[in-house]
Design a protein around this motif. Structure first.
Motif, PDB file in Angstrom:
ATOM      1  N   ALA A  59       0.847  -1.564  -0.059  1.00 45.38           N
ATOM      2  CA  ALA A  59      -0.317  -0.026   0.014  1.00 45.38           C
ATOM      3  C   ALA A  59       0.749   1.291   0.115  1.00 45.38           C
ATOM      4  O   ALA A  59       0.075   2.219   0.172  1.00 45.38           O
ATOM      5  N   ALA A  60       2.004   1.272   0.308  1.00 45.95           N
ATOM      6  CA  ALA A  60       2.859   1.819  -0.115  1.00 45.95           C
ATOM      7  C   ALA A  60       2.637   2.678  -1.313  1.00 45.95           C
ATOM      8  O   ALA A  60       2.920   2.764  -2.614  1.00 45.95           O
ATOM      9  N   ILE A  61       2.689   4.906  -1.334  1.00 47.16           N
ATOM     10  CA  ILE A  61       2.574   5.420  -2.075  1.00 47.16           C
ATOM     11  C   ILE A  61       4.184   6.432  -1.642  1.00 47.16           C
ATOM     12  O   ILE A  61       4.502   6.931  -1.092  1.00 47.16           O
ATOM     13  N   ALA A  75       4.554  10.135   2.234  1.00 50.67           N
ATOM     14  CA  ALA A  75       2.722   9.630   2.040  1.00 50.67           C
ATOM     15  C   ALA A  75       2.719   8.317   2.642  1.00 50.67           C
ATOM     16  O   ALA A  75       4.210   7.424   2.774  1.00 50.67           O
ATOM     17  N   THR A  76       1.796   8.181   2.995  1.00 47.35           N
ATOM     18  CA  THR A  76       1.511   6.822   4.126  1.00 47.35           C
ATOM     19  C   THR A  76       0.674   5.815   3.018  1.00 47.35           C
ATOM     20  O   THR A  76      -0.130   6.570   2.043  1.00 47.35           O
ATOM     21  N   THR A  81      -3.718   8.029  -4.933  1.00 44.96           N
ATOM     22  CA  THR A  81      -2.309   8.147  -6.053  1.00 44.96           C
ATOM     23  C   THR A  81      -2.993   9.604  -6.849  1.00 44.96           C
ATOM     24  O   THR A  81      -4.653   9.892  -7.354  1.00 44.96           O
ATOM     25  N   GLY A  82      -2.493  10.050  -7.296  1.00 54.57           N
ATOM     26  CA  GLY A  82      -2.822  11.178  -8.786  1.00 54.57           C
ATOM     27  C   GLY A  82      -1.685  12.790  -8.133  1.00 54.57           C
ATOM     28  O   GLY A  82      -0.478  12.357  -7.687  1.00 54.57           O
ATOM     29  N   ASN A 266       2.776  15.077  -6.972  1.00 60.66           N
ATOM     30  CA  ASN A 266       3.104  13.720  -8.014  1.00 60.66           C
ATOM     31  C   ASN A 266       2.891  12.529  -6.860  1.00 60.66           C
ATOM     32  O   ASN A 266       3.038  12.496  -5.480  1.00 60.66           O
ATOM     33  N   LEU A 267       1.777  12.101  -6.788  1.00 60.32           N
ATOM     34  CA  LEU A 267       1.251  10.738  -5.506  1.00 60.32           C
ATOM     35  C   LEU A 267       1.504   9.393  -6.538  1.00 60.32           C
ATOM     36  O   LEU A 267       0.531   9.392  -7.559  1.00 60.32           O
ATOM     37  N   SER A 268       1.963   8.423  -6.222  1.00 61.07           N
ATOM     38  CA  SER A 268       2.318   6.784  -7.353  1.00 61.07           C
ATOM     39  C   SER A 268       2.598   5.664  -6.212  1.00 61.07           C
ATOM     40  O   SER A 268       2.951   6.039  -5.676  1.00 61.07           O
ATOM     41  N   ARG A 269       1.824   5.355  -6.391  1.00 61.39           N
ATOM     42  CA  ARG A 269       1.690   3.575  -6.236  1.00 61.39           C
ATOM     43  C   ARG A 269       3.996   3.374  -6.261  1.00 61.39           C
ATOM     44  O   ARG A 269       3.770   3.002  -7.329  1.00 61.39           O
TER      45      ARG A 269
END
Length: 646
Positions: A59-61, A75-76, A81-82, A266-269
Motif C-alpha cells: 500500500a506504500a505511496i 506519504a502513507t 494516487t494522483g 505527484n503521488l504514485s504507487r
C-alpha cells in the motif's frame, strides 16, 4: 628383549578401533556443521520474507515535488494516487520578542515569577490555546541577571527559548516561542518581587500582553504567523510548516514560498519497492536451494556423495517448500492465486526465476491485488472496520462481524453551568483522576467567557506533568454552560473523575462520571474479546484483530482473510526452525557423538588394561630368558674347566 618396542607395536594394532571411532566422529561433526549451515540459511530466507509478508509494503505511496526546493514530502498508505498543484504563499513562523538594551549580561533585571501563556491575538483580544498549558518560571535573586534569566528560562523547558543579542548599543534578551503559528503567540505576565507587575522596572520589564489594555514592555520583532498555501485552488491555513492533514496520508515539510506560481505534487504507487522485495525473495530462495543441493548432490563423474546425500530430513524440507510455493491459494481474493501469475516460476534445475515484465504488468493492473498473493490480508466490507493483524495459525476464511457495543470514551459532565469568575484560593483548583492517573491543576484567577474557560481548563489539565508524561490527553467542551471533560482514550480503561478541589462545585456541581466501554461483538457468531476499539477473535477466528472506529450495532459485513505465499512460507519455516524437524536431527547427531565419546573412553580403558597385561607377560618372559641365559653361561664356564679328554 626390547619389551617397549614390542609392546608399542602390539598396542598400535590394538588401537585400530580408535581410528575407526575418530573417522565416525569426523563424519558426524561434518553432518552437524551441515545442518547448522542449513538452519542458518533457512533463518536467512525467513527474514527475507518479512518484507513480503507485511501488508503495508503493497500500500506504500511515493510522493515527490516537481520543485524539490519548495518542500519535502512523504506519504502513507492512506494517500490516494494522483497529482496536485501547490502554491506556497507564506511560511509559518514563531513569535519573537526583544527587551530593552542592558549594559552587560550581568546587569540585574529582577526576581519573581514569569508566567508564559500561548494563544492568539485578534482585534485586541488574547484567546488561550487550549492545547498548550501555561508555564510558570521562578526567577530567584541569584539568577536575576540578564544571563541568569536567560539560563533559567531555557532550563524550564517551557515552550520558549531565550537568547541574548548584542546589537552594538547594548544587550537585549530575545524570547521566542518554540512553536510556529498564530495560536502560539506569547502572553508573558510577571509576579514581580518589587510588587509592581506592569511597570517598566524589575522583572516586569519582561512583561508582554498585546491585548487591549495589556502591558507590553517587550517589543515584537517577528510576528507569529501561519503557513498559507493553495492546493488545487483551495486555500489552506496551518500553524506549522509541517502539514499532515491537508491531503490525506501526505506530510508536507515546507521549505520556501513560490508565491504567484505553482508546482506539481505527484503521488504514485510504490511499485519499485514491491519489485525489489519479490526479486530479493527469488534470490534468497535460490541461495537456500543451492545450500540444499550442495549438501545432498551426488557427483556421478567422481562417484562422490555429499555429506547429506539421500538424507530424509533434507528431502522433506525441499519438498515442503516447493509444495508451498507451487500450490495455488484458494482464498486470496485479489484476482491472483499462483506465483507464476506475477512472473515467479520454477526452472528445470529447481531454482526460481522472475519475469520482471510480467510482474510490472500485474502491478499496473487495477483489477489485481498483489498484496493478497504474498501477505496476510483481511479485506473488510465496512469502511469503519479495518483489519489490524492476524496470527500465523489464523485460518483462511470469510468471517462475519456483528457488533453489540461501540467503544466509548470516559467522561465527566457538569450538572450546573460553570462559574465564569475564578478567584485565587477560592475556586481555582481541581483534583482529577484521568485514565487512572491522579493530578491536581490550578486555574488562573480572572473573569472568563465560557469559551476561554474551556480553553484554560483544558490547557491546565493537558499541561500537568503527571498527565502529559503518561501520554494522556483530554478534550473539554461545553453545552448550555455545562462543562464536559472527555478522555482521548477509548475503552474500559478510559475514565474521568473529578475527585475534589475548591473549584469542583463552582465549575462542575455534582458531575456525572461515565467510564468508557470496550467494543463488543462476535466474529463468525463466536464472542470476541474487546479492548478499546479493537476486537480480537476466538476459536476459528483466533488471532484475527479488527479495529472498529464507529458505526452502529448489528451486522457489520464480512472480513475476507487469507495468508499469502510469503506468510504461508514464513509459517512453514517457523515450524521447521521452532519444531523438531531439524533440531531432532541435530540432537541425534550430538547423541551419536556422545556415544562415540563413551565408546572411546571404554576402549581407552581396555587398551590401558591390555597394555598392562602384555607388558607384564613380556616382562616375565624377559626375566625367564635372562635367568636361562645366566644358567647357560654358568654351565659353559664349568664345562670349560673339565680336564681335556685325550
Amino acid at each position: 628383549m626390547d619389551v617397549n618396542g614390542i609392546v608399542k607395536q602390539l598396542m598400535t594394532l590394538e588401537s585400530r578401533p580408535l581410528s575407526a571411532l575418530d573417522s565416525k566422529e569426523a563424519i558426524q561433526q561434518t553432518k552437524l556443521t551441515a545442518f547448522g549451515s542449513l538452519k542458518g540459511m533457512i533463518s536467512s530466507f525467513q527474514n527475507n520474507l518479512v518484507a513480503l509478508a507485511n501488508p503495508a509494503k503493497y500500500a506504500a505511496i511515493t510522493a515527490n515535488f516537481a520543485d524539490t526546493t519548495l518542500a519535502s514530502v512523504s506519504a502513507t498508505s492512506a494517500a490516494v494516487t494522483g497529482s496536485h498543484s501547490v502554491e506556497i504563499q507564506t511560511l509559518a513562523q514563531s513569535q519573537k520578542l526583544k527587551s530593552a538594551n542592558f549594559a552587560t549580561t550581568s546587569t540585574t533585571i529582577g526576581s519573581g515569577t514569569i508566567t508564559i501563556q500561548f494563544g492568539t491575538y485578534n482585534n485586541g483580544t488574547f484567546t488561550l490555546n487550549p492545547d498548550k498549558a501555561a508555564q510558570s518560571i521562578t526567577i530567584s535573586p541569584s539568577n536575576s541577571s540578564l544571563a541568569g534569566i536567560r539560563d533559567t528560562i531555557n532550563a524550564a523547558n517551557a515552550g520558549v527559548t531565550a537568547s541574548i543579542v548584542n546589537d552594538g548599543t547594548g544587550n537585549r534578551l530575545v524570547i521566542a516561542s518554540e512553536d510556529t503559528g498564530l495560536s502560539n503567540a506569547l502572553k508573558i505576565t510577571t509576579a514581580d518581587a518589587d510588587a509592581s507587575n506592569t511597570d517598566n522596572a524589575g522583572l516586569s520589564q519582561l512583561a508582554y500582553d498585546a491585548s487591549s489594555g495589556g502591558a507590553s514592555n517587550l517589543t515584537e520583532t517577528v510576528a507569529a504567523g501561519n503557513a498559507t498555501l493553495v492546493i488545487d485552488g483551495i486555500s489552506i491555513n496551518k500553524a506549522s510548516n509541517k502539514i499532515t492533514d491537508a491531503i490525506e496520508g501526505v506530510t508536507l515539510d515546507l521549505l520556501k514560498t513560490n508565491l504567484g506560481s505553482t508546482t506539481t505534487l505527484n503521488l504514485s504507487r510504490d511499485t519499485a519497492s514491491i519489485q525489489g522485495a519479490v526479486s530479493s525473495f527469488v534470490k534468497s530462495y535460490n541461495d537456500l536451494n543451492k545450500t540444499i543441493t550442495d549438501l545432498s548432490k551426488y557427483d556421478a563423474a567422481t562417484k562422490q556423495a555429499s555429506i547429506l546425500t539421500g538424507d530424509s530430513t533434507l528431502r522433506s524440507i525441499q519438498t515442503k517448500m516447493r509444495s508451498a510455493i507451487s500450490d495455488p491459494l484458494t482464498t486470496a481474493g485479489g484476482g491472483l492465486s499462483l506465483l507464476s501469475e506475477v512472473g515467479v516460476s520454477f526452472q528445470k534445475d529447481g531454482t526460481l526465476s522472475l519475469d520482471t515484465t510480467k510482474l510490472s504488468a500485474v502491478l499496473s493492473d487495477s483489477t489485481k491485488d498483489v498484496s493478497t498473493l504474498f501477505a496476510s490480508i483481511g479485506k473488510t466490507s465496512d469502511s469503519l472496520v479495518s483489519f489490524v493483524s492476524a496470527e500465523p495459525d489464523t485460518a483462511n476464511d470469510k468471517y462475519s462481524l456483528n457488533i453489540s457495543q461501540i467503544a466509548t470514551q470516559g467522561t465527566a459532565i457538569g450538572s450546573t453551568a460553570a462559574a465564569l469568575t475564578i478567584g485565587a484560593g477560592v475556586n481555582d483548583t481541581l483534583n482529577l483522576t484521568i485514565d487512572g492517573v491522579e493530578a491536581s491543576v490550578k486555574i488562573a484567577a480572572g473573569t472568563y467567557t465560557t469559551t476561554s474557560l474551556v480553553a484554560e481548563i483544558q490547557s491546565r489539565i493537558n499541561g500537568e506533568s503527571a498527565i502529559s508524561s503518561a501520554g494522556i490527553k483530554v478534550t473539554l467542551s461545553e453545552s448550555a454552560g455545562k462543562l464536559t471533560i472527555t478522555s482521548d482514550q477509548y475503552g474500559s480503561a478510559s475514565t474521568v473523575s473529578i475527585t475534589g478541589g475548591n473549584g469542583k462545585l463552582d465549575l462542575f456541581g455534582a458531575p456525572v462520571e461515565t467510564s468508557g466501554k470496550d467494543v463488543a461483538g462476535t466474529i463468525n457468531g463466536i464472542t470476541a474479546t474487546g479492548s478499546g476499539q479493537t476486537l480480537t477473535g476466538a476459536a476459528d477466528s483466533s488471532g484475527l484483530v479488527l479495529k472498529i472506529t464507529g458505526g452502529g450495532i448489528g451486522a457489520r459485513g464480512d472480513i475476507d482473510f487469507a495468508h499469502g505465499f510469503a506468510a504461508k512460507l514464513n509459517n512453514l519455516l517457523g515450524e521447521m526452525l521452532d519444531g523438531r524437524l531439524i533440531d531432532s536431527r541435530i540432537d541425534g547427531i550430538n547423541s551419536s557423538i556422545k556415544d562415540i565419546d563413551a565408546q572411546r573412553e571404554t576402549l581407552n580403558q581396555r587398551l590401558v588394561d591390555t597394555e598392562k597385561r602384555i607388558r607384564a607377560q613380556f616382562t616375565a618372559l624377559d626375566t625367564t630368558l635372562a635367568s636361562m641365559t645366566q644358567t647357560s653361561n654358568f654351565l659353559q664356564q664349568q664345562l670349560s674347566r673339565l680336564p681335556t679328554i685325550s
